[in-house]
Design a protein around this motif. Structure first.
Motif, PDB file in Angstrom:
ATOM      1  N   PRO A 150       2.978   6.987 -13.853  1.00  0.00           N
ATOM      2  CA  PRO A 150       3.423   6.543 -15.184  1.00  0.00           C
ATOM      3  C   PRO A 150       4.384   5.355 -15.113  1.00  0.00           C
ATOM      4  N   PHE A 151       5.218   5.324 -14.075  1.00  0.00           N
ATOM      5  CA  PHE A 151       6.113   4.177 -13.897  1.00  0.00           C
ATOM      6  C   PHE A 151       5.310   2.925 -13.579  1.00  0.00           C
ATOM      7  N   ALA A 152       4.298   3.054 -12.735  1.00  0.00           N
ATOM      8  CA  ALA A 152       3.455   1.907 -12.407  1.00  0.00           C
ATOM      9  C   ALA A 152       2.801   1.348 -13.667  1.00  0.00           C
ATOM     10  N   PRO A 168       0.818  -1.230   0.000  1.00  0.00           N
ATOM     11  CA  PRO A 168       0.000   0.000   0.000  1.00  0.00           C
ATOM     12  C   PRO A 168       0.848   1.276   0.000  1.00  0.00           C
ATOM     13  N   TRP A 169       1.988   1.248   0.687  1.00  0.00           N
ATOM     14  CA  TRP A 169       2.830   2.447   0.754  1.00  0.00           C
ATOM     15  C   TRP A 169       3.737   2.548  -0.467  1.00  0.00           C
ATOM     16  N   TYR A 170       4.104   1.417  -1.039  1.00  0.00           N
ATOM     17  CA  TYR A 170       4.866   1.434  -2.296  1.00  0.00           C
ATOM     18  C   TYR A 170       4.045   2.101  -3.394  1.00  0.00           C
ATOM     19  N   ASP A 171       2.753   1.825  -3.440  1.00  0.00           N
ATOM     20  CA  ASP A 171       1.885   2.445  -4.429  1.00  0.00           C
ATOM     21  C   ASP A 171       1.869   3.970  -4.283  1.00  0.00           C
ATOM     22  N   ARG A 172       2.012   4.458  -3.058  1.00  0.00           N
ATOM     23  CA  ARG A 172       2.039   5.902  -2.812  1.00  0.00           C
ATOM     24  C   ARG A 172       3.404   6.496  -3.154  1.00  0.00           C
ATOM     25  N   GLN A 173       4.455   5.701  -3.099  1.00  0.00           N
ATOM     26  CA  GLN A 173       5.799   6.217  -3.331  1.00  0.00           C
ATOM     27  C   GLN A 173       6.124   6.353  -4.812  1.00  0.00           C
ATOM     28  N   ARG A 174       5.696   5.403  -5.640  1.00  0.00           N
ATOM     29  CA  ARG A 174       6.144   5.380  -7.035  1.00  0.00           C
ATOM     30  C   ARG A 174       5.287   6.302  -7.905  1.00  0.00           C
TER      31      ARG A 174
END
Length: 531
Positions: A506-508, A497-503
Motif C-alpha cells: 500500500p505504501f508503494a 529488487p530488495w527494497y520492493d520486498r521490504q516496503r
C-alpha cells in the motif's frame, strides 16, 4: 581554492592519481597483506581513448552556456562511486552516459533546463557530488526516453543565511561538506554531519539519499538536521515552512528526505546547526570477541550516555586496518569510543562508558601513554583512506565493496550469523578466497547498524558477475533475517529488487501516486525507488 578536475573513473582529483610506480608499490604491499591480488596493476583507460555513444539531444541556444556534451562531462556524470561503477569506468565501459550535462547556477536556470528536457522527452538525473554507491545517478533508463539530461547542482554551493538565534542555516543543495563547514566555521557553528564521502558529498545529495553521518548516536541522520526543504518539481516549487516541529499531517520534508531525485530537484534547505565542539575524550577498547563487544555496545546504547562515536570493529577488520598493534594479542575486537561537547568536559562521561565496557570484559590502555588514542587514530586514518584505496584494489583485481543494514537487538545475532555465513560462502564459491568483516557504524537503544566489507580476488573481466553473486547472497540474507536493505546508502537502482520486498505494497502504491502527481512523465531519475 580550485583543486582541478575530478577523475572521470575513480575517487579524487586527477592530480592526486599516483604515478604507476607508486600504484605498483601499494599493490605489492596490499597483496602481501591480503594474500591475493595482482602485484602488476592495470592502468585505467584514459579519457582520450574513450568512445562514447553520440549525444542524442541538441541543446537550445538559450541554454548552451550552462550545458555540455563533451566526453569528460558525460563520462564523469555516467556513474557514482560504487565498486561496480569504478570497475566499468576504469575499463572505459560507458554504455549509456548522459547526453547532456547541465550546470545551472540558480533556480531559474534549473526550471529552464527541466522545461526543455521534459519537452524533449528526456529523462532527468539530479546529480550532487557523484558519491552514490547504489546506482543512484547512473543514466540507465528505459528506451521510451529520447535522451538523458543530468542536472549537476554543484554551482548552487553557498550558505545563504545563518540564524544564530535559532541555530539554523539556509544552505544551497550543491554545497559540499567541506564548503558548508568552512562557511559555518566563521560563525563558530557546524552542521556536524560527516559521512565517509564528506569531501565530495553535497547537502542536497545527503538529503535526497537520507544519509547517515559519522556520529554513532543521537543526531547522526540527515533527517534529524533538516528544518525545511525547497525543491523544483515538474508540478511547481515545493517549499516547506521552517518549524522546530509540527504535527500537521504527513511531513512535506520527510517526503523529500530519501526521495532520491524522483520527486524533484532539491535546491536548498534550512538546516539545524550547533556550536562547534570544544571538549573531546576518546578511547580504543579491546574485547576478546565481537559478541562481547556487541553486548557492551548494547549496554552503552541503552545507558543514556550517547557517545558521539561508538564503532565496534570485528577482529579481522581490526587486524586488516592495523588498528590493533603492539604487545597485545592481535585477534581482538576494537570499540572506537568517543564523546564531544561544545560546553562540558567529556572525561567523566568517557569514564562512565569505560566502566560499562569493563563490565563486559573490555580493556584499554592508560590514556596517558597514547596507546588507546593510537588505536583510534589508526582506525580513523584507515577509514578515510578507503575511497582512495579502492581505486588501487580495482587496478590489482581485488573485489572491494561494502553493504550495510540495521536490525533490532533481539534479531542481531541471527542476522549476523546468516549474513556472514551466506556471504562468505558466496565469496568462496566465486573467488576461492577472501574475507567478510563487520563493524557497527551506528547504534540505537533498539538495535545496531552492522556494516560489512568484502575483500576477495577477482578474475579480470568477470569481477562484476562475481560481485553480483556475492551481493545477491548478502541482500537475500539481510531481508530474510528482518534487516533493512540499506541503513544509510540509499536505494538507487542496485538495491531496488530488495527494497520492493521490504516496503509494504500500500505504501508503494501511495508513492506511485505522489510520483504521478509531481512528475506525470516519470522523467525524474526513472528506475529509482519506483517505476
Amino acid at each position: 581554492m580550485d583543486e582541478g578536475r575530478r577523475k572521470h573513473w575513480g575517487w579524487g582529483f586527477e592530480h592526486e592519481q599516483p604515478a604507476p610506480d607508486e600504484v605498483r608499490g601499494t599493490a605489492a604491499f596490499l597483496a602481501s597483506h591480503l594474500g591475493f591480488g595482482s602485484t602488476e596493476p592495470e592502468e585505467p583507460v584514459p579519457l582520450s581513448e574513450l568512445t562514447l555513444p553520440a549525444p542524442r539531444l541538441s541543446v537550445p541556444a538559450r541554454l548552451a552556456g550552462i550545458c555540455a556534451s563533451d566526453d569528460y562531462e558525460r563520462a564523469f556524470h555516467a556513474y557514482g562511486s560504487s565498486y561496480r561503477d569504478v570497475v566499468r569506468a576504469f575499463r572505459g565501459q560507458f554504455d549509456h552516459p548522459p547526453d547532456v550535462v547541465a550546470r545551472p547556477a540558480d533556480e531559474g536556470e534549473i526550471e529552464a533546463v527541466l522545461e526543455w528536457a521534459l519537452a524533449a522527452n528526456a529523462a532527468v538525473i539530479p546529480f550532487g557530488g557523484g558519491t552514490s554507491v547504489v546506482g543512484g545517478v547512473e543514466p540507465a533508463v528505459a528506451q521510451r526516453f529520447d535522451g538523458v539530461v543530468t542536472i549537476d547542482l554543484g554551482r548552487l554551493d553557498r550558505v545563504l543565511e545563518v540564524d544564530a538565534e535559532s541555530l539554523s542555516a539556509r544552505i544551497q543543495a550543491g554545497a559540499s561538506g567541506p564548503r558548508l563547514e568552512d562557511h559555518l566555521r566563521a560563525h563558530d557553528l557546524t552542521l556536524r554531519h560527516f559521512p565517509q564521502s564528506f569531501q565530495f558529498a553535497t547537502l542536497g545529495g545527503m538529503i535526497a539519499t537520507r544519509a547517515g553521518g559519522h556520529f554513532a548516536t543521537v543526531y547522526t541522520h540527515i533527517d534529524d538536521l533538516v528544518q525545511s526543504v525547497r525543491a523544483i518539481t515538474p508540478a511547481g516549487v515545493w517549499e516547506s515552512r521552517r518549524l522546530p516541529g509540527s504535527g500537521a499531517g504527513i511531513s512535506p520534508d520527510r517526503m523529500l528526505i530519501g526521495s532520491e531525485g524522483t520527486l524533484g530537484l532539491i535546491t536548498e534547505a534550512w538546516m539545524r546547526v550547533r556550536p562547534r565542539p570544544r571538549f573531546r575524550a576518546s578511547a580504543g577498547v579491546r574485547f576478546a570477541t565481537f559478541e562481547a563487544g556487541a553486548a557492551a555496545v548494547r549496554a552503552l546504547s541503552q545507558s543514556g550516555l550517547y557517545p558521539a562515536n561508538c564503532r565496534l570493529i570485528d577482529p579481522d577488520e581490526a587486524r586488516l586496518t592495523g588498528a590493533i598493534t603492539g604487545p597485545h594479542p592481535p585477534h581482538h575486537a576494537l570499540l572506537v569510543l568517543g564523546f564531544e561537547s561544545p560546553a562540558v568536559e567529556m572525561g567523566p562521561r568517557l569514564a562512565e562508558a569505560l566502566t560499562c565496557c569493563a563490565d563486559h570484559g573490555g580493556t584499554w590502555d592508560d590514556p596517558h601513554d597514547g596507546g588507546s588514542e593510537d588505536s583510534v587514530g589508526t582506525w580513523r586514518d584507515a577509514f578515510l583512506r578507503v575511497p582512495y584505496l579502492r581505486d588501487t584494489f580495482v587496478a590489482m583485481g581485488v573485489i572491494s565493496e561494502t553493504f550495510e543494514t540495521a536490525v533490532t537487538w533481539d534479531r542481531f545475532a541471527t542476522l549476523h550469523r546468516a549474513v556472514t555465513e551466506r556471504t562468505t560462502a558466496a565469496v568462496h564459491e566465486v573467488s576461492g578466497a577472501g574475507s567478510v568483516t563487520c563493524r557497527f557504524t551506528h547504534v540505537y537503544p533498539d538495535g545496531p547498524a552492522p556494516y560489512y566489507t568484502v575483500l576477495a580476488p577477482g578474475r579480470r573481466g568477470e569481477e562484476l558477475e562475481q560481485w553480483a553473486h556475492i551481493k545477491a547472497a548478502a541482500a537475500d540474507a539481510i531481508i530474510e533475517s528482518g534487516g533493512t536493505i540499506t541503513h544509510h546508502h540509499a536505494v538507487g537502482r542496485d538495491h531496488r529488487p530488495w527494497y520492493d520486498r521490504q516496503r509494504p505494497e500500500p505504501f508503494a502504491a501511495a508513492l506511485r501516486g505522489a510520483k504521478a502527481a509531481l512528475d506525470p512523465d516519470g522523467a525524474l531519475n526513472p528506475g529509482v525507488l519506483i517505476d
